[in-house]
Scaffold this motif. Structure first.
Motif: not given
Length: 296
Positions: A180-204
């Motif tokens: 249900g994320h607001r950008l789930a339907g996008r074909q491509v995106l910039e990481p800056a568009e996720l600036a308001a989100d919290r991140w799950v980090l899978g690697c240092l």
């Protein structure tokens, strides 16, 4: 002639910053360390170390010798490991691999290798590139399946004193978004568009990239979870904990989550194989490297 043992002592002095600490690490007396350094200086005709109240610093000649000591030590360790393998009789192959490469790239190549070379005693160890590449350099591993991001190879990974590096593939990173994320339907995106989100980090290393990117883009990276496993990170994204950047080969289905490519030129892992310099063409390491090249 420069004595290899004295080069090791100088290397310890450089590492520990004093004769006393180097002596303790080498299980020698400080006077013995001092005498060895003095003999080294006489044979060389130049000072290699300068004492002060703050400890010991190397001269330009001393720094050159320590670089030579690193190269010589690595070569001696590699030769010793090869001699041990010859003495063992049965051919051996020790492979070091990062987790997602071991899960998604290595099995098919190993299947072909084991079928073709059943006489080889195979050992596989899990290790990140900063560990696996020095293992190859020192002879503890014969081959490393490794990677680096858009920067240079990890220290010692290639060049005059490092292992040979065979590029295999580029592994781009994708944005993985919760259900249900607001950008789930996008074909491509910039990481800056996720600036308001919290991140799950899978690697240092992914975290290091993200923090650099966030600094350049002018936003604060907010972390919801930090792991060392991309699969675990994706399950957290699927649970709605946050968003993540995941390499393509590590992508796994997470219920309801969306996978969106990043705008070019996006970040990528450069995956390759490291083997010891002058690895014989018919050796087990060369055979597995060829199998991995055919796999990708």
């Amino acid at each position: 002639m420069i004595d290899v043992h004295r080069l090791r002592i100088l290397r310890a002095v450089a590492e520990h910053g004093s004769f006393n600490r180097a002596a303790a690490a080498l299980r020698l007396t400080p006077s013995a360390v001092s005498q060895h350094i003095a003999v080294l200086e006489r044979s060389l005709g130049h000072p290699v170390a300068e004492r002060s109240t703050r400890g010991v610093t190397l001269t330009g000649a001393g720094r050159l010798l320590v670089e030579a000591a690193d190269t010589i030590t690595a070569e001696i360790d590699l030769v010793r490991a090869r001699i041990d393998r010859l003495a063992a009789g049965r051919p051996r192959l020790t492979v070091a691999t990062f987790t997602s490469g071991g899960r998604h790239l290595l099995p098919h190549a190993l299947g072909a290798f084991v079928a073709a070379r059943p006489e080889v005693e195979l050992t596989v160890v899990e290790a990140e590139p900063e560990v696996s590449l020095p293992m190859v350099r020192g002879g503890a591993a014969d081959l490393a399946l490794a990677y680096h991001f858009d920067g240079p190879l990890p220290s010692g990974a290639a060049g005059r004193t490092g292992p040979d590096w065979l590029p295999l593939m580029e592994d781009p990173l994708y944005a993985v978004l919760p259900p249900g994320h607001r950008l789930a339907g996008r074909q491509v995106l910039e990481p800056a568009e996720l600036a308001a989100d919290r991140w799950v980090l899978g690697c240092l290393k992914t975290e290091a990239f993200l923090r650099r990117y966030a600094d350049r883009a002018g936003f604060e990276l907010r972390t919801a979870a930090s792991t060392t496993d991309y699969f675990f990170a994706q399950t957290l994204v699927g649970a709605g904990v946050g968003v993540a950047l995941i390499p393509r080969i590590a992508l796994a289905a997470a219920a309801g989550s969306a996978v969106v490519p990043l705008a070019a030129p996006g970040p990528a892992r450069h995956i390759g194989v490291a083997t010891a310099p002058h690895t014989p063409a018919g050796s087990p390491a060369a055979a597995l490297a060829a199998a991995l090249r055919e796999t990708v």
